[in-house]
Design a protein around this motif. Structure first.
Motif, mmCIF file in Angstrom:
data_model
loop_
_atom_site.group_PDB
_atom_site.id
_atom_site.type_symbol
_atom_site.label_atom_id
_atom_site.label_comp_id
_atom_site.label_asym_id
_atom_site.label_seq_id
_atom_site.Cartn_x
_atom_site.Cartn_y
_atom_site.Cartn_z
ATOM 1 N N GLU A 103 92.388 49.948 4.042
ATOM 2 C CA GLU A 103 91.342 48.834 4.210
ATOM 3 C C GLU A 103 90.626 48.555 5.559
ATOM 4 O O GLU A 103 89.546 48.573 5.353
ATOM 5 N N LEU A 104 91.600 48.602 6.399
ATOM 6 C CA LEU A 104 91.108 48.377 7.792
ATOM 7 C C LEU A 104 90.560 49.346 8.422
ATOM 8 O O LEU A 104 89.348 49.214 9.258
ATOM 9 N N PHE A 105 91.144 50.428 8.726
ATOM 10 C CA PHE A 105 90.760 51.590 9.213
ATOM 11 C C PHE A 105 89.952 52.521 8.360
ATOM 12 O O PHE A 105 89.221 53.283 9.126
ATOM 13 N N GLY A 106 90.147 52.520 7.143
ATOM 14 C CA GLY A 106 89.569 53.775 6.330
ATOM 15 C C GLY A 106 90.226 54.990 6.469
ATOM 16 O O GLY A 106 91.549 54.960 6.897
ATOM 17 N N TYR A 107 89.559 55.976 5.524
ATOM 18 C CA TYR A 107 90.491 57.295 5.759
ATOM 19 C C TYR A 107 89.559 58.404 5.471
ATOM 20 O O TYR A 107 88.228 58.481 5.014
ATOM 21 N N GLU A 108 90.030 59.630 5.809
ATOM 22 C CA GLU A 108 89.195 61.003 5.614
ATOM 23 C C GLU A 108 89.526 61.357 4.219
ATOM 24 O O GLU A 108 90.817 61.369 3.998
ATOM 25 N N GLY A 152 94.987 61.358 -3.410
ATOM 26 C CA GLY A 152 93.925 60.349 -4.216
ATOM 27 C C GLY A 152 92.706 59.993 -3.194
ATOM 28 O O GLY A 152 91.644 59.374 -3.730
ATOM 29 N N ALA A 153 92.935 60.422 -2.220
ATOM 30 C CA ALA A 153 91.736 60.365 -1.202
ATOM 31 C C ALA A 153 90.794 61.515 -1.318
ATOM 32 O O ALA A 153 90.697 62.398 -0.518
ATOM 33 N N ASP A 154 89.934 61.666 -2.259
ATOM 34 C CA ASP A 154 89.206 62.486 -2.687
ATOM 35 C C ASP A 154 87.734 62.409 -2.217
ATOM 36 O O ASP A 154 86.813 63.203 -2.186
ATOM 37 N N GLN A 155 87.630 61.433 -1.285
ATOM 38 C CA GLN A 155 86.176 61.283 -0.479
ATOM 39 C C GLN A 155 86.670 60.318 0.765
ATOM 40 O O GLN A 155 87.530 59.616 0.481
ATOM 41 N N ALA A 156 85.830 60.544 1.900
ATOM 42 C CA ALA A 156 86.131 59.691 3.001
ATOM 43 C C ALA A 156 85.786 58.195 2.796
ATOM 44 O O ALA A 156 84.801 58.077 1.985
ATOM 45 N N LYS A 157 86.245 57.227 3.353
ATOM 46 C CA LYS A 157 86.015 55.801 3.205
ATOM 47 C C LYS A 157 85.979 55.074 4.494
ATOM 48 O O LYS A 157 86.968 55.261 5.343
ATOM 49 N N GLU A 158 85.034 54.372 4.880
ATOM 50 C CA GLU A 158 84.695 53.771 5.833
ATOM 51 C C GLU A 158 85.753 52.372 6.037
ATOM 52 O O GLU A 158 85.856 51.822 5.037
ATOM 53 N N GLY A 159 86.246 52.148 7.024
ATOM 54 C CA GLY A 159 87.295 50.964 7.034
ATOM 55 C C GLY A 159 86.347 49.863 7.404
ATOM 56 O O GLY A 159 85.093 49.879 7.906
ATOM 57 N N GLU A 195 92.357 45.634 21.975
ATOM 58 C CA GLU A 195 92.527 46.097 23.345
ATOM 59 C C GLU A 195 91.899 47.257 23.758
ATOM 60 O O GLU A 195 91.115 47.315 24.767
ATOM 61 N N LYS A 196 91.837 48.318 22.798
ATOM 62 C CA LYS A 196 91.151 49.587 23.131
ATOM 63 C C LYS A 196 89.966 49.452 22.541
ATOM 64 O O LYS A 196 88.907 50.624 22.944
ATOM 65 N N ARG A 197 89.397 48.723 21.749
ATOM 66 C CA ARG A 197 88.188 48.492 21.162
ATOM 67 C C ARG A 197 87.856 50.001 20.598
ATOM 68 O O ARG A 197 86.564 50.507 20.582
ATOM 69 N N GLN A 198 88.707 50.440 19.885
ATOM 70 C CA GLN A 198 88.506 51.706 18.918
ATOM 71 C C GLN A 198 89.178 51.789 17.707
ATOM 72 O O GLN A 198 90.204 51.041 17.795
ATOM 73 N N THR A 199 88.970 52.562 16.982
ATOM 74 C CA THR A 199 89.465 52.769 15.490
ATOM 75 C C THR A 199 89.495 54.079 15.125
ATOM 76 O O THR A 199 88.724 54.904 15.676
ATOM 77 N N SER A 200 90.168 54.407 14.073
ATOM 78 C CA SER A 200 90.493 55.755 13.819
ATOM 79 C C SER A 200 90.769 55.768 12.373
ATOM 80 O O SER A 200 91.685 55.157 12.135
ATOM 81 N N ARG A 201 90.129 56.577 11.596
ATOM 82 C CA ARG A 201 90.345 56.551 10.011
ATOM 83 C C ARG A 201 91.850 57.395 9.902
ATOM 84 O O ARG A 201 92.167 58.260 10.665
ATOM 85 N N ILE A 202 92.338 56.956 8.760
ATOM 86 C CA ILE A 202 93.649 57.803 8.419
ATOM 87 C C ILE A 202 93.217 59.103 8.424
ATOM 88 O O ILE A 202 92.424 59.685 7.383
#
Length: 185
Positions: free
Chosen positions: A45-50, A56-63, A94-101
């Motif tokens: 939910e927070l980070f999204g996924y590729e 079940g992750a059949d498409q990318a989702k923005e967090g 702290e890092k001001r960055q995010t990464s999708r699963i």
């Protein structure tokens, strides 16, 4: 900004006004109720996924954090996440960055964070159930909202406001409160 106060004091209203009155007002306001996200869905939910990151992750989702880029991220019920989830939030702040699963790259983000809670976070830090470093990061500016029972004349202002609002909505006469009714309130 950390907004504290009992349930029903209007913490979410304050968060929305802070966003509306900021230079980020034309950017997104993304609200996340951390009390409603199960721990097993927290990261997706927070980070999204590729696509293909898990079954079940059949498409990318923005967090939601990524969706707030340029705007405001409102973390409601910040006292609820587990220590592991708090660590992940701290890293983003702290890092001001995010990464999708499932992603190999990181995305730098620019968000204003407003957090709200009815919990006594300092007591939770002392108990070991809330990270002190996360509290330090969130509590740059603290706004404490007292309950209505401690706000005296606000009760009358609200009563007058709602009287006018509902009389207009229902197309009926707005009767004034009597001095006795005002005293009771």
């Amino acid at each position: 900004v950390l907004v504290t106060g009992e349930n029903g004091t209007g913490k979410d209203v304050v968060a929305r006004e802070l966003h509306r009155l900021s230079h980020r007002a034309q950017q997104p306001l993304v609200c996340i109720d951390l009390g409603c996200i199960p721990e097993n869905l927290f990261e997706s939910e927070l980070f999204g996924y590729e696509k293909g990151a898990f079954t079940g992750a059949d498409q990318a989702k923005e967090g939601r954090i990524e969706a707030a880029d340029g705007g405001t991220l409102f973390l409601d019920e910040i006292g609820n996440p587990s220590l592991a989830m708090q660590q992940k939030l701290l890293t983003v702040i702290e890092k001001r960055q995010t990464s999708r699963i499932g992603a190999t790259e990181v995305k730098y983000i620019d968000v204003r964070i407003i957090a709200a809670t009815n919990a006594d976070l300092k007591a939770r830090v002392a108990e070991g159930t809330f990270r002190q470093d996360l509290l330090y990061r969130l509590n740059t500016i603290e706004l404490h909202l007292p309950p209505l029972r401690e706000r005296g004349n606000d009760i009358l202002l609200l009563a007058r406001h709602f009287r006018k609002l509902y009389s207009a909505r229902h197309k009926c006469e707005a009767k004034e409160l009597t001095p006795q009714e005002e005293k009771m309130l």
